[in-house]
Write an enzyme that holds these catalytic residues in place. Structure first.
Site, PDB file in Angstrom:
ATOM      1  N   LYS A 190       0.266  -9.907  -1.304  1.00  0.00           N
ATOM      2  CA  LYS A 190       1.413  -8.981  -1.448  1.00  0.00           C
ATOM      3  C   LYS A 190       2.155  -9.007  -0.119  1.00  0.00           C
ATOM      4  O   LYS A 190       1.636  -8.591   0.899  1.00  0.00           O
ATOM      5  CB  LYS A 190       0.881  -7.570  -1.749  1.00  0.00           C
ATOM      6  CG  LYS A 190       1.822  -6.673  -2.525  1.00  0.00           C
ATOM      7  CD  LYS A 190       3.144  -6.353  -1.853  1.00  0.00           C
ATOM      8  CE  LYS A 190       3.060  -5.200  -0.883  1.00  0.00           C
ATOM      9  NZ  LYS A 190       4.329  -4.986  -0.149  1.00  0.00           N
ATOM     10  N   GLU A 265      -6.223  -5.261  10.216  1.00  0.00           N
ATOM     11  CA  GLU A 265      -5.631  -5.557  11.535  1.00  0.00           C
ATOM     12  C   GLU A 265      -4.468  -4.582  11.674  1.00  0.00           C
ATOM     13  O   GLU A 265      -3.462  -4.705  10.978  1.00  0.00           O
ATOM     14  CB  GLU A 265      -5.195  -7.018  11.575  1.00  0.00           C
ATOM     15  CG  GLU A 265      -5.071  -7.554  12.981  1.00  0.00           C
ATOM     16  CD  GLU A 265      -3.642  -7.545  13.449  1.00  0.00           C
ATOM     17  OE1 GLU A 265      -3.277  -6.555  14.147  1.00  0.00           O
ATOM     18  OE2 GLU A 265      -2.898  -8.480  13.126  1.00  0.00           O
ATOM     19  N   CYS A 299       1.956  -5.841  17.058  1.00  0.00           N
ATOM     20  CA  CYS A 299       0.906  -4.831  17.157  1.00  0.00           C
ATOM     21  C   CYS A 299       0.219  -4.900  18.518  1.00  0.00           C
ATOM     22  O   CYS A 299      -0.325  -3.917  18.991  1.00  0.00           O
ATOM     23  CB  CYS A 299      -0.091  -5.000  16.025  1.00  0.00           C
ATOM     24  SG  CYS A 299      -0.558  -6.703  15.780  1.00  0.00           S
ATOM     25  N   GLU A 396       2.398   4.277  18.699  1.00  0.00           N
ATOM     26  CA  GLU A 396       2.967   2.933  18.607  1.00  0.00           C
ATOM     27  C   GLU A 396       4.439   3.034  18.211  1.00  0.00           C
ATOM     28  O   GLU A 396       4.772   3.561  17.154  1.00  0.00           O
ATOM     29  CB  GLU A 396       2.201   2.127  17.555  1.00  0.00           C
ATOM     30  CG  GLU A 396       2.655   0.695  17.479  1.00  0.00           C
ATOM     31  CD  GLU A 396       1.828  -0.139  16.519  1.00  0.00           C
ATOM     32  OE1 GLU A 396       1.508   0.357  15.421  1.00  0.00           O
ATOM     33  OE2 GLU A 396       1.506  -1.289  16.871  1.00  0.00           O
TER      34      GLU A 396
HETATM   35  P1  ADP Z   1       5.099  -0.949   8.744  1.00  0.00           P
HETATM   36  O1  ADP Z   1       4.985   0.502   9.101  1.00  0.00           O
HETATM   37  O2  ADP Z   1       4.991  -1.836   9.896  1.00  0.00           O
HETATM   38  O3  ADP Z   1       6.177  -1.290   7.776  1.00  0.00           O
HETATM   39  P2  ADP Z   1       3.142  -0.755   6.720  1.00  0.00           P
HETATM   40  O4  ADP Z   1       1.727  -0.530   7.082  1.00  0.00           O
HETATM   41  O5  ADP Z   1       3.919   0.343   6.129  1.00  0.00           O
HETATM   42  O6  ADP Z   1       3.768  -1.325   8.028  1.00  0.00           O
HETATM   43  O7  ADP Z   1       3.296  -2.017   5.759  1.00  0.00           O
HETATM   44  C1  ADP Z   1       2.524  -3.173   5.838  1.00  0.00           C
HETATM   45  C2  ADP Z   1       2.263  -3.673   4.438  1.00  0.00           C
HETATM   46  O8  ADP Z   1       1.549  -2.664   3.731  1.00  0.00           O
HETATM   47  C3  ADP Z   1       3.510  -3.959   3.614  1.00  0.00           C
HETATM   48  O9  ADP Z   1       3.280  -5.104   2.805  1.00  0.00           O
HETATM   49  C4  ADP Z   1       3.639  -2.725   2.746  1.00  0.00           C
HETATM   50  O10 ADP Z   1       4.301  -2.952   1.522  1.00  0.00           O
HETATM   51  C5  ADP Z   1       2.183  -2.397   2.497  1.00  0.00           C
HETATM   52  N1  ADP Z   1       1.924  -1.000   2.124  1.00  0.00           N
HETATM   53  C6  ADP Z   1       2.611   0.106   2.480  1.00  0.00           C
HETATM   54  N2  ADP Z   1       2.072   1.217   1.922  1.00  0.00           N
HETATM   55  C7  ADP Z   1       1.013   0.799   1.185  1.00  0.00           C
HETATM   56  C8  ADP Z   1       0.032   1.455   0.384  1.00  0.00           C
HETATM   57  N3  ADP Z   1       0.044   2.776   0.204  1.00  0.00           N
HETATM   58  N4  ADP Z   1      -0.930   0.710  -0.205  1.00  0.00           N
HETATM   59  C9  ADP Z   1      -0.963  -0.624  -0.020  1.00  0.00           C
HETATM   60  N5  ADP Z   1      -0.068  -1.306   0.713  1.00  0.00           N
HETATM   61  C10 ADP Z   1       0.901  -0.614   1.328  1.00  0.00           C
END
Ligand code: ADP
Length: 494
Positions: A190, A265, A299, A396
């Site tokens: 994904k 990570e 990160c 962060e």
């Molecule tokens: P950032 O804050 O850097 O955008 P995220 O942790 O929100 O990082 O996003 C990293 C990945 O996790 C993306 O592919 C996002 O779609 C996915 N993501 C965000 N929320 C969820 C969730 N509740 N469950 C699974 N994947 C998620």
């Protein structure tokens, strides 16, 4: 370089679909979402909005690929050759992939070409060699009353869900896919909703390399829907996630349903420490690179700068001098050194942190503002008058903002300050004193410590975090553990 190649234009203009069981398909719902060029705010494409229904299809495809002899019975040598071919094709299409990264993520084309794309190819090439070396051990056991042969087997963990972020879209896909393929797993990837393009192109490349159908399935869509469905899926054996610590905790909760294996990570707030005996020209340039590379959207960015008080002004002015000369612009312009942040959300988040820093008494030696233009540009910023408890020092920011603080001695107080974070991903040390360098390296609670350098990544080197920076390691031999089960077999002889 602002003109895109015809191949990239053709790719952008094609419908963006999901890769499921070797076929490109629209989302079950038929929905799409816009893909935005962060340098202009313009919509450049529409991606398929996969959700739970598409994740279900992708997981079913991965599960049957796992059983399919085409994949399950492929010899380790053939698997290795296939993975090597993917690395070769990434090199062949390097310009095209770098253009997609520049367009979709905003990073400069030349940086994408030299870092993201090159390291992605390296990752597949490096991992291909492990395919033939995943062996167990024979183990003498201490049981009396018979003779036993005990040995271990290393088996693929099964169907793997992988969720990746937008800061290095292709490279994060490579870090995840290459080891999972090496170990013989089947995968549902994904990708981040902000940056779907290069992973979709990688899907085509893997097909061209001859990957059997269903071994890698790629779903574009949102985290709360597609990502959450993948993390919770009962038919997924393992989830590998890169992203924020906040979402990492949600992944752990979602994974609890079937106790799938989890590797994470996550975030960082890495200390970068400059001692007074350091080669200052090198250290100042290194400190600027540590925070400003990839617009601070790393990160492992060196976002807390601890500087010996005798050289504090010189270093902060030096880093600010470099910051002021960084040429901001579209990643597709040849002279651009720093592109936009990836999205408006990210711009607002970084600006929010700047405001909080100023409200708490921080002062900007340079930057501290967003650019008054269409794209999502923020000026590279050096903050001083910062203290340990401020939000800009603890949290962060994920943008080009470094908080600098002076220290008196290389002692326990400095080590305590450097380790005073919920994160523990990386750290930097700049000194000519070998004893101090190693003493600090031993005491810093971080998965990577760079001495007189920063951001040195290699497919052979493990990368990952202490504390809330994650579970497990990416890259190197260490990452293979994420994707293997160890089976102990014992035979009673005679
Ligand atoms: P950032 O804050 O850097 O955008 P995220 O942790 O929100 O990082 O996003 C990293 C990945 O996790 C993306 O592919 C996002 O779609 C996915 N993501 C965000 N929320 C969820 C969730 N509740 N469950 C699974 N994947 C998620």
């Amino acid at each position: 370089m602002s003109d895109l190649s015809q191949k990239t234009i053709d790719f952008i203009n094609k419908p963006k679909q999901l890769l499921i069981n070797g076929k490109w398909e629209f989302a079950v719902s038929g929905k799409t979402f816009p893909v935005v060029n962060p340098a202009t705010g313009d919509v450049i494409a529409h991606a398929a909005e996969g959700d739970k229904a598409d994740i279900d299809k992708a997981v079913t495809a991965a599960r049957s690929a796992l059983e399919n002899p085409q994949w399950a019975a492929m010899t380790p040598s053939d698997r290795g050759k296939l993975i090597w071919r993917i690395g070769d094709l990434i090199e062949k299409y390097a310009d095209e992939l770098a253009e997609l990264e520049a367009l979709d993520n905003g990073k400069p084309f030349l940086v994408a070409r030299a870092a993201d794309v090159a390291l992605s190819a390296d990752m597949f090439h490096y991992m291909s060699g492990w395919a033939t070396k995943l062996h167990g051990m024979t183990i003498p056991i201490s049981k009396s009353g018979g003779s036993y042969l005990s040995y271990t087997r290393q088996e693929p963990v099964g169907v793997v869900g992988q969720i990746i972020p937008w800061n290095f879209p292709l490279l994060m896909a490579a870090w995840k896919l290459a080891p999972a393929l090496t170990t013989g797993c089947a995968i549902v990837l994904k990708v981040a909703e902000e940056t779907p393009l290069s992973a979709l192109r990688l899907g085509e490349i893997m097909q061209e390399a001859g990957l059997p159908d269903g071994v890698v399935n790629i779903v574009t869509g949102f985290g709360e829907t597609a990502g959450a469905a993948l993390a919770a899926h009962p038919q997924v054996d393992k989830i590998a996630f890169t992203g924020s610590t906040e979402v990492g905790k949600l992944i752990v909760q979602a994974a609890a349903g079937n106790l799938k294996k989890v590797s994470l990570e996550l975030g960082g707030k890495s200390p970068n420490i400059i001692l007074k005996d350091a080669d200052l020209d090198v250290a100042i340039a290194g400190a600027a690179n540590a925070i400003f590379f990839n617009h601070g959207q790393c990160c492992n960015a060196g976002s807390r700068l601890y500087v010996a008080h005798e050289i504090f002004d010189k270093v902060t002015e030096g880093v600010a001098g470099i910051a002021k000369n960084i040429k901001l612009g579209s990643g597709l312009e040849a002279e651009t050194e720093m592109g936009p942040l990836v999205s408006n959300t990210q711009l607002n988040r970084v600006c929010g942190y700047l405001e909080s820093g100023f409200a708490q008494g921080a002062k900007a030696v340079c930057g501290g503002v967003k650019r008054d233009v269409d794209g999502y540009f923020v000026e590279p910023t050096v903050l001083i008058n910062t203290t340990q408890e401020m939000k800009v020092v603890q949290e962060e920011i994920f943008g080009p903002v470094v908080a600098a603080m002076p220290f008196k001695e290389v002692d326990e107080t400095l080590i305590r300050q450097a380790n005073d974070s919920v994160y523990g991903l990386a750290a930097g040390v700049w000194t000519r004193d070998i004893n101090k360098a190693h003493t600090l390296a031993n005491h810093l609670k971080a998965g990577s410590v760079w001495i007189n350098c920063y951001h040195v990544f290699d497919a052979a080197l493990p990368f990952g975090g202490y504390k809330q920076s994650g579970w497990g390691r990416e890259m190197g031999a260490a990452v293979l553990e994420n994707y293997l089960e160890t089976k102990a077999v014992t035979v009673k002889i005679g």
